[in-house]
Design a protein around this motif. Structure first.
Motif, mmCIF file in Angstrom:
data_model
loop_
_atom_site.group_PDB
_atom_site.id
_atom_site.type_symbol
_atom_site.label_atom_id
_atom_site.label_comp_id
_atom_site.label_asym_id
_atom_site.label_seq_id
_atom_site.Cartn_x
_atom_site.Cartn_y
_atom_site.Cartn_z
ATOM 1 N N CYS A 39 12.784 -7.156 44.145
ATOM 2 C CA CYS A 39 11.845 -7.396 45.248
ATOM 3 C C CYS A 39 11.782 -8.877 45.611
ATOM 4 O O CYS A 39 11.697 -9.242 46.794
ATOM 5 N N ARG A 40 11.834 -9.732 44.609
ATOM 6 C CA ARG A 40 11.823 -11.189 44.857
ATOM 7 C C ARG A 40 13.106 -11.601 45.574
ATOM 8 O O ARG A 40 13.071 -12.390 46.526
ATOM 9 N N GLN A 41 14.258 -11.080 45.127
ATOM 10 C CA GLN A 41 15.523 -11.425 45.756
ATOM 11 C C GLN A 41 15.555 -10.984 47.215
ATOM 12 O O GLN A 41 16.111 -11.672 48.081
ATOM 13 N N LEU A 66 10.629 -9.461 49.580
ATOM 14 C CA LEU A 66 9.606 -8.489 49.965
ATOM 15 C C LEU A 66 8.310 -8.631 49.203
ATOM 16 O O LEU A 66 7.232 -8.376 49.738
ATOM 17 N N SER A 67 8.397 -9.022 47.929
ATOM 18 C CA SER A 67 7.204 -9.064 47.093
ATOM 19 C C SER A 67 7.537 -9.757 45.786
ATOM 20 O O SER A 67 8.705 -9.843 45.392
ATOM 21 N N GLU A 68 6.519 -10.278 45.118
ATOM 22 C CA GLU A 68 6.704 -10.843 43.786
ATOM 23 C C GLU A 68 6.597 -9.781 42.703
ATOM 24 O O GLU A 68 6.978 -10.002 41.558
ATOM 25 N N ILE A 69 6.082 -8.625 43.058
ATOM 26 C CA ILE A 69 5.858 -7.554 42.093
ATOM 27 C C ILE A 69 6.580 -6.305 42.552
ATOM 28 O O ILE A 69 6.480 -5.895 43.706
ATOM 29 N N CYS A 114 8.417 -2.037 46.174
ATOM 30 C CA CYS A 114 8.015 -3.443 46.166
ATOM 31 C C CYS A 114 6.537 -3.635 46.476
ATOM 32 O O CYS A 114 6.141 -4.345 47.412
ATOM 33 N N VAL A 115 5.698 -2.982 45.698
ATOM 34 C CA VAL A 115 4.247 -3.196 45.742
ATOM 35 C C VAL A 115 3.749 -3.156 44.310
ATOM 36 O O VAL A 115 4.350 -2.516 43.447
ATOM 37 N N PRO A 116 2.658 -3.868 43.994
ATOM 38 C CA PRO A 116 2.141 -3.857 42.625
ATOM 39 C C PRO A 116 1.708 -2.461 42.215
ATOM 40 O O PRO A 116 1.229 -1.672 43.035
ATOM 41 N N PRO A 117 1.868 -2.107 40.925
ATOM 42 C CA PRO A 117 1.393 -0.815 40.446
ATOM 43 C C PRO A 117 -0.122 -0.737 40.506
ATOM 44 O O PRO A 117 -0.810 -1.757 40.376
#
Length: 551
Positions: free
Chosen positions: A115-117, A120-123, A174-177
């Protein structure tokens, strides 16, 4: 994701790409000293990374043709790119082809890197999807082995595909759990189970100050990350200082919490610290005295031998090492020869078989068989302590500490003499497949009862009580030579163990002769703590229960 050959502000490439458009490996620039002199201060040196020292539009490198001649070619700027296909399936561009990553060891750490690459998101949240119906799309990586803080998937300690994917292929959301506490990750460690503790808050990763930081806090961090082992706190930026905000301070856990959120701590962003005080943890599943590991090799079955002592990993000097000792090291790591008998797998080799072992092991010094020594300097030299010297085995031992060896820390060696070994995966099988898995009972009031421990990877460890029943207990007792009824015990009835938890979810029918014949999932895969260690009572009769209940 976009190509990875992004140029710096000055127009020069300074990344770690090292493969040409035709998939050939780049040669080391140090083999071309004239170019280093011709283009000083342009990033050329003792490495094989692609560069454009002449200011060309694309990075390039030298490579060796099949004829042995030297040529040059532009580098493949798509190498390492990732994309999300149907259903969130992760696809990686590797050696000129798009393919998947096996889901066998796919975790949230790998998902977050993807996701970081992609920007889109850090998590990211890891999922697995079926590999059926993919047609010509093959798997490119067996596992990625990310820490979670890498910028791209190929910066992880990946392994290329060598077999089939047993548990589908990796996918990512690409969203936090939802739930599960504030996200955590470990950064800066050499292994996936150690590092600087970083916490995610308000869209940023940050560190924790080590004020009040101790093993109880480490236990909660390891539990939240799903890492079993021996939790140990690390302070004073042992795994390097972080670079983001310091988000927490004065963390005080009781050790029983499920998530770090539940511990006492300061408000977000309140601290009186600097990054030299960043807190870390080690959740080492192998942190038992005398455990060994292989480091610095191109594959998991070869490398420099390191041994664990006094809370630290260290190297072993190669003085006195032979193919015999290499074979014992490989046996401790879980490899065994096909020729070993059931008795030998129980650690009870007949005398004539021991002699055959020694003769056969001696022959390994001349022929590369199931285990052999690495040549001097074959693997990178270690750092830190040299812990052992003058190790000499006869060939029947289960671990290196069973062999003759010098005192801890006493040696006359340098790291140029660090010993390395090769354990051949083609000729060896892992001991978990052996029916004669060694078993013992510990901390009971008699020899017929106690906590069940099994011998794997050169050390004794316990079993998690998930699914543990009287059927499992009767098999353990039968293997130990006891007849009659057997009673299963759970929740550390005979006290908590101190080494690794080797097994969980053991399933026996009750008719097996040994525990190794039961259905035993992959070792080390469980979600347990020592408070769930199993035990048994052999030759069980009702009055024993009454006596225990009245004690």
């Amino acid at each position: 994701s976009p190509p990875v050959c992004g140029m710096g502000p000055s127009g020069y490439y300074s990344g770690s790409l090292s493969i040409t458009v035709s998939g050939l490996a780049c040669l080391n620039w140090s083999d071309f000293p004239d170019y280093i002199l011709q283009y000083p201060n342009q990033g050329l040196g003792n490495h094989n990374y692609c560069r454009n020292p002449d200011g060309a539009g694309a990075p390039w490198c030298f490579y060796q043709l099949a004829s042995g001649a030297i040529g040059w070619a532009n580098c493949d700027c798509n190498q390492g790119a990732v994309r999300l296909a149907e259903g969130g399936r992760v696809e990686l561009y590797f050696h000129g082809l798009w393919g998947t990553v096996c889901g066998d060891e796919w975790t949230d750490r790998e998902a977050s890197v993807v996701c970081r690459q992609l920007g889109l998101s850090e998590i990211g949240t890891a999922r697995r999807v079926s590999s059926s119906g993919l047609g010509q799309v093959s798997s490119r990586l067996q596992s990625a082995n990310c820490r979670g803080d890498e910028e791209m998937l190929l910066q992880c300690g990946y392994r290329e595909t060598f077999g089939t994917c047993l548990r589908g292929v990796g996918a990512t959301t690409c969203v936090p759990p939802q739930g599960g506490g504030t996200p955590l990750r470990l950064a800066g460690g050499k292994e996936s189970f150690e590092g600087r503790v970083e916490v995610y808050h308000n869209g940023r990763w940050g560190t924790i100050c080590d004020d009040q930081w101790d093993d109880r806090d480490a236990e909660v961090v390891c539990r939240q990350l799903g890492l079993s082992g021996n939790p140990k706190a690390a302070s004073w930026a042992r795994f390097g200082p972080g670079s983001g905000p310091i988000l927490l301070d004065e963390v005080e856990c009781s050790g029983n919490e499920l998530f770090l959120d539940q511990c006492k701590k300061t408000n977000w962003g309140e601290h009186n610290c600097d990054h030299v005080e960043d807190a870390g943890v080690t959740c080492d599943p192998f942190a038992a005295e005398g455990s060994i590991r292989l480091v610095g090799g191109p594959s998991p079955n070869e490398g420099r031998v390191e041994i664990y002592h006094g809370g630290e990993w260290g190297c072993i000097c190669n003085d006195g090492w032979t193919g015999v000792t290499a074979r014992v090291a490989c046996r401790q790591l879980g490899f065994r020869e096909e020729a070993e008998s059931r008795d030998s797998r129980n650690g009870k080799a007949p005398r004539q078989e021991r002699s055959l072992w020694i003769v056969y092991s001696l022959s390994l010094q001349m022929h590369k068989g199931p285990a052999w020594l690495g040549s001097e300097g074959e693997f990178p030299p270690g750092q830190g302590f040299i812990l052992l010297d003058d190790v000499a085995c006869v060939g029947t031992e289960l671990s290196l500490l069973d062999c003759s060896h010098g005192s801890w820390g006493q040696h006359d060696c340098s790291h140029e003499e660090d010993v390395g070994v090769h354990c051949s995966p083609e000729n060896n099988k892992v001991t978990e497949e052996a029916p004669g898995l060694p078993v013992r009972l510990v901390d009971g009031e008699s020899t017929k009862e106690g906590r069940v421990e099994v011998f794997l990877d050169g050390q004794w460890g316990s079993i998690c009580d998930d699914g543990w029943t009287d059927r499992d207990a009767v098999v353990v007792c039968r293997q130990l030579g006891y007849s009659g009824a057997a009673k299963a015990k759970s929740m550390a009835y005979f006290g908590e163990g101190h080494g690794p938890i080797h097994l969980g979810n053991v399933e026996c029918r009750g008719t097996e002769r040994t525990l190794g014949e039961c259905v035993v999932p992959k070792r080390g895969h469980h979600d347990c703590w020592h408070s769930e260690d199993v035990g048994v009572i052999c030759s069980y009769v009702e009055r024993e229960t009454q006596a225990i209940g009245n004690a």
